[in-house]
Design an enzyme around this catalytic site. Structure first.
Site, mmCIF file in Angstrom:
data_model
loop_
_atom_site.group_PDB
_atom_site.id
_atom_site.type_symbol
_atom_site.label_atom_id
_atom_site.label_comp_id
_atom_site.label_asym_id
_atom_site.label_seq_id
_atom_site.Cartn_x
_atom_site.Cartn_y
_atom_site.Cartn_z
ATOM 1 C CG MET A 94 31.500 14.839 -72.371
ATOM 2 S SD MET A 94 32.618 15.421 -71.059
ATOM 3 C CE MET A 94 34.026 15.949 -72.057
ATOM 4 C CG ASP B 69 38.327 11.513 -69.184
ATOM 5 O OD1 ASP B 69 39.100 12.140 -68.441
ATOM 6 O OD2 ASP B 69 37.704 12.050 -70.118
ATOM 7 C CB SER C 293 42.674 15.566 -70.950
ATOM 8 O OG SER C 293 41.597 16.444 -71.219
ATOM 9 C CG MET D 211 32.806 9.877 -68.223
ATOM 10 S SD MET D 211 34.266 10.793 -68.797
ATOM 11 C CE MET D 211 34.370 12.131 -67.595
ATOM 12 N N GLY E 161 40.671 12.287 -62.980
ATOM 13 C CA GLY E 161 41.390 12.136 -61.723
ATOM 14 C C GLY E 161 42.512 11.118 -61.745
ATOM 15 N N GLY F 216 40.333 18.414 -63.341
ATOM 16 C CA GLY F 216 40.867 18.628 -62.003
ATOM 17 C C GLY F 216 40.032 18.070 -60.874
ATOM 18 C CG MET G 86 33.028 19.614 -72.147
ATOM 19 S SD MET G 86 33.647 20.215 -70.558
ATOM 20 C CE MET G 86 34.954 19.028 -70.241
ATOM 21 C CG HIS H 3 34.821 12.292 -74.008
ATOM 22 N ND1 HIS H 3 35.119 12.556 -72.681
ATOM 23 C CD2 HIS H 3 33.540 11.828 -74.003
ATOM 24 C CE1 HIS H 3 34.081 12.260 -71.927
ATOM 25 N NE2 HIS H 3 33.112 11.830 -72.695
ATOM 26 C CG ASP I 98 37.756 16.023 -72.455
ATOM 27 O OD1 ASP I 98 37.165 14.939 -72.589
ATOM 28 O OD2 ASP I 98 38.763 16.167 -71.745
ATOM 29 C CG HIS J 88 40.893 12.558 -74.029
ATOM 30 N ND1 HIS J 88 40.207 11.405 -74.352
ATOM 31 C CD2 HIS J 88 40.046 13.312 -73.290
ATOM 32 C CE1 HIS J 88 39.000 11.454 -73.827
ATOM 33 N NE2 HIS J 88 38.865 12.605 -73.174
#
Length: 230
Positions: free
Chosen positions: A78, A185, A18, A147, A187, A155, A46, A76, A44, A42
């Protein structure tokens, strides 16, 4: 882009670092530090509305496509409403766009639009969302993103209960003959990738576990080795 998504010929799990965990001022250096070990990149996205954070946009996807024309860009989004953002990421050069079922008013139409553009179409599920909501569109979904943390920040600690959702999706795929891949996705890292793979996951997104290590490429190799031991 035709056909179903495929795993490596070796049958191993796919690793998608990511870029949210990469240093934005040294992103090219961080990507090069992967030494070609990453299967996907990947990205992300947002909006500060659907999730409580802001990150990146189509300009980054476009720059990545220009710099790495052969890369598989796993985008991805969001964002809400998800439908309003599809055109900009389609034109930016995404390989796959995964949107949240919680953020799409017309999920069937959105998935069809992605597929009509020649991209792979994915649906993402928050930790508290049941996989049963996807039943009407599983047949047209190339990837289901589970998720395993609450979306919005990197993190976070892995939510182990989400493995039950992965197992259920894997069983549904087998029973009904679907072709979607299952991606997880949040942890993920060397400590739990064997468990994640055992649950039926095909693609693992790893952020801080990869880019927070002095040797990102070695972490990916180790994760792939551990996944094969399941």
């Amino acid at each position: 882009m035709a056909g179903s998504l495929q795993l490596k010929k070796s049958g191993g799990i796919l690793i998608a670092p990511s870029l949210l965990s990469a240093d934005i001022l040294n992103m090219e250096r961080h990507i090069e530090a992967l030494e070609g070990e990453a299967d996907w990149l990947h990205v992300d996205i947002m909006d500060g509305h659907f999730v409580p954070n802001l990150s990146y946009g189509p300009a980054l996807v476009k720059a990545l496509r220009r710099k790495y024309p052969g890369a598989f860009l796993d985008v991805h989004i969001m964002v809400e409403p998800a439908e309003d953002f599809l055109d900009m990421f389609i034109s930016a050069g995404a390989s796959l766009i995964a949107l949240h079922i919680e953020a799409a008013k017309h999920i069937y139409r959105a998935l069809q639009k992605i597929k009509d553009a020649g991209l792979y179409a994915g649906v993402a599920l928050d930790p508290g969302t049941s996989e049963e909501l996807l039943a009407p569109v599983m047949h047209m979904t190339d990837l289901i993103l589970v998720m395993s943390v609450n979306p919005g920040y990197g993190g976070q600690s892995f939510i182990a209960e989400t493995l039950n959702k992965t197992r259920a999706l894997s069983e549904l795929r087998r029973e009904r003959g679907f072709n979607y891949l299952i991606e997880m996705d949040g942890g993920a890292g060397p400590k739990n990738i064997a468990q994640i793979a055992e649950a039926g996951c095909d693609v693992v997104v790893a952020g801080s576990a990869v880019f927070g290590h002095p040797s990102p490429a070695s972490v990916i190799r180790e994760m792939r080795r551990l996944a094969r031991r399941r």
